[in-house]
Motif scaffolding. Structure first.
Motif, short mmCIF file in Angstrom:
data_model
loop_
_atom_site.label_atom_id
_atom_site.label_comp_id
_atom_site.label_asym_id
_atom_site.label_seq_id
_atom_site.Cartn_x
_atom_site.Cartn_y
_atom_site.Cartn_z
N ASP A 35 -35.79 -65.42 127.81
CA ASP A 35 -36.23 -66.44 127.06
C ASP A 35 -34.86 -67.57 126.58
O ASP A 35 -34.09 -67.11 126.60
CB ASP A 35 -36.93 -65.93 125.90
CG ASP A 35 -37.67 -66.79 124.95
OD1 ASP A 35 -38.37 -67.96 125.51
OD2 ASP A 35 -37.94 -66.50 123.78
N GLU A 37 -34.05 -70.78 123.56
CA GLU A 37 -34.73 -71.27 122.39
C GLU A 37 -33.81 -72.60 122.32
O GLU A 37 -32.56 -72.94 122.64
CB GLU A 37 -34.29 -70.60 121.17
CG GLU A 37 -34.75 -69.23 120.93
CD GLU A 37 -36.25 -69.11 120.91
OE1 GLU A 37 -37.10 -70.09 120.59
OE2 GLU A 37 -36.77 -68.17 121.07
N LYS A 136 -44.03 -64.63 114.29
CA LYS A 136 -43.56 -65.69 114.98
C LYS A 136 -43.51 -66.98 114.38
O LYS A 136 -43.87 -68.27 114.45
CB LYS A 136 -45.30 -66.24 116.21
CG LYS A 136 -45.33 -64.96 117.02
CD LYS A 136 -44.14 -64.92 118.05
CE LYS A 136 -44.23 -66.02 119.01
NZ LYS A 136 -43.05 -66.00 119.95
N SER A 139 -40.52 -70.65 115.64
CA SER A 139 -40.52 -71.04 116.74
C SER A 139 -40.26 -72.76 116.87
O SER A 139 -39.77 -73.17 117.79
CB SER A 139 -41.96 -70.92 117.57
OG SER A 139 -43.06 -71.42 116.82
N TYR A 155 -36.15 -62.78 115.11
CA TYR A 155 -37.41 -63.23 115.95
C TYR A 155 -37.01 -63.37 117.57
O TYR A 155 -37.90 -62.97 118.14
CB TYR A 155 -37.60 -64.48 115.23
CG TYR A 155 -38.56 -65.43 116.09
CD1 TYR A 155 -39.78 -65.55 116.18
CD2 TYR A 155 -37.75 -66.56 116.65
CE1 TYR A 155 -40.57 -66.26 116.74
CE2 TYR A 155 -38.38 -67.33 117.63
CZ TYR A 155 -39.99 -67.23 117.66
OH TYR A 155 -40.49 -68.27 118.56
N ASP A 159 -38.68 -61.72 120.95
CA ASP A 159 -39.57 -62.37 122.10
C ASP A 159 -39.21 -61.76 123.21
O ASP A 159 -40.14 -61.96 124.18
CB ASP A 159 -38.89 -63.91 121.98
CG ASP A 159 -40.00 -65.11 121.17
OD1 ASP A 159 -40.96 -64.25 120.53
OD2 ASP A 159 -39.62 -65.98 121.20
#
Length: 399
Positions: A35, A37, A136, A139, A155, A159
């Motif tokens: 993932d 960010e 969540k 985000s 967090y 994920d």
């Protein structure tokens, strides 16, 4: 689930830490959850500010790509592994910038769509498939923040905590539903899809530009948009934090000549807009000086069909084909429990209806769809029904 099973790992911020992660993930087994960010809405562009990975036998790693911008060593270590991402199209470009490029992919969001899940966000999928609730709350955070708060890191680690388990469960569901090969074709297509070319005239995407009716005002939109983009890039800010789209449109409509006139505009009351007011005024002045022959056209000709609402007047036969084709795709999508757009991209349906093959046979329609970029599984489901629908229109004399 409120805490990763092994706790929140330290963020990797140097070469030595990255080497340890590479060794650990090379020694792991099975698929790798990945993932990223970004800082959309805060920073210019879509680069990654945190990369998260998890693999059986390796644990979880959090990597700061601003400190470790070259992940090609990790990419080489994982060359034979399947990478599991959720909504892969969102993260693949920023991962590629770091040198991390999957050779094999499993997209849990796309799998959920093919299986007909009504909500395919990661939190919803984990809850509905695995029975866990994920927190969540971050985000939309500014992931360029340093140091990253502990709850943000928790967090981020969560994920990828259950992503491989979600992949395994969806794999079994796809196999049971007879949709596994369809999914594998979709995943392969994502990996081979070329990068999108730069958009021509990106300023035309300004929200609210439909209110701008004349070419001189469009030139103002262009000049102000380009000035904003330059400032945003120089300051590494999201363009909307420099100047809102609504302000660009208002400048085009009102064309202020002085700082006083500019400051009187309702959209110019924010600090960001006022900070660069001289740049906006210069842009408006440049637009006024553009020769008539160089003003932007109100509408650029596209490379595809016109908007569907104009078809009935411009080509009634094509309009009937489009109605029939959409009905066929919708019925098939309902039969196979998936969104219509995943069974066949709407743009492909429009292009086929606007410019059909000379002979409306299944083979000709299938070849046309493959040429547009449809996958073999999509063609296998739709070509024959579409051919029958087009042939019915001809036999009825509607075309």
């Amino acid at each position: 689930m409120l805490e990763p099973r092994e706790g929140v790992p330290d963020v990797v911020i140097d070469a030595a830490g990255l080497e340890r992660v590479i060794a650990a993930f090379a020694a792991g087994s099975g698929p790798v959850a990945v993932d990223a960010e970004r800082a959309s809405g805060y920073r210019y562009g879509q680069r990654a500010y945190l990369v998260q990975l998890r693999r059986a036998g390796s644990g979880t790693a959090l990597i700061d790509p601003t400190a470790c911008p070259d992940l090609s060593g990790l990419d080489a270590a994982l060359a034979g592994a399947e990478m599991v991402l959720h909504a892969a199209n969102q993260d693949l470009p920023c991962l590629a910038e770091l040198g991390l490029v999957p050779r094999r992919l499993f997209d849990t969001e796309l799998a959920g769509r093919l299986l007909g899940y009504p909500r395919v966000g990661l939190g919803s999928m984990v809850e509905n498939v695995l029975g866990f609730l994920l927190e969540k709350g971050h985000s939309a955070a500014d992931w360029s923040t340093r140091p990253l708060p502990e709850d943000w890191l928790r967090y981020a680690a969560l994920d990828v905590e259950l992503l491989v388990e979600l992949r395994d469960a969806l794999y079994e569901e796809l196999e049971a539903a007879g949709k596994l090969e369809w999914a594998l074709e979709e995943f392969a297509a994502i990996l081979t899809m070329p990068p999108k070319p730069p958009r021509a005239d990106p300023w035309r995407r300004t929200s609210g530009i439909h209110r701008v009716r004349n070419r001189r005002a469009l030139a103002t939109v262009r000049e102000v948009w380009e000035a904003r983009d330059k400032i945003a890039q120089e300051r590494d800010l999201s363009p909307g934090r420099v100047l809102q789209d609504a302000a660009i449109v208002e400048l085009a409509l009102k064309a202020p000549k002085t700082p006083t006139e500019l400051q009187a505009l309702p959209t110019m009351r924010g600090r960001g807009a006022r900070r660069h007011q001289s740049a906006w005024l210069r842009a408006v002045t440049r637009a006024k000086a553009v020769p008539d022959r160089e003003l932007p056209e109100a509408n650029l000709p596209g490379d595809g069909p016109p908007p569907a609402h104009r078809w009935a007047d411009r080509d009634p036969e094509a309009a009937k084909r489009l109605t029939a084709a959409r009905a066929v795709v919708a019925a098939l999508a309902d039969e196979h429990t998936m969104p219509s757009e995943n069974l066949m991209q709407p743009d492909f349906v429009r292009r086929l209806a606007w410019t059909p093959p000379d002979e409306p046979s299944a083979s000709a329609i299938g070849a046309a769809l493959l040429g547009l970029g449809a996958r073999p599984w999509q063609v296998g489901l739709t070509a024959q029904p579409l051919a029958k629908a087009f042939l019915r229109l001809e036999c009825k004399g509607d075309l």
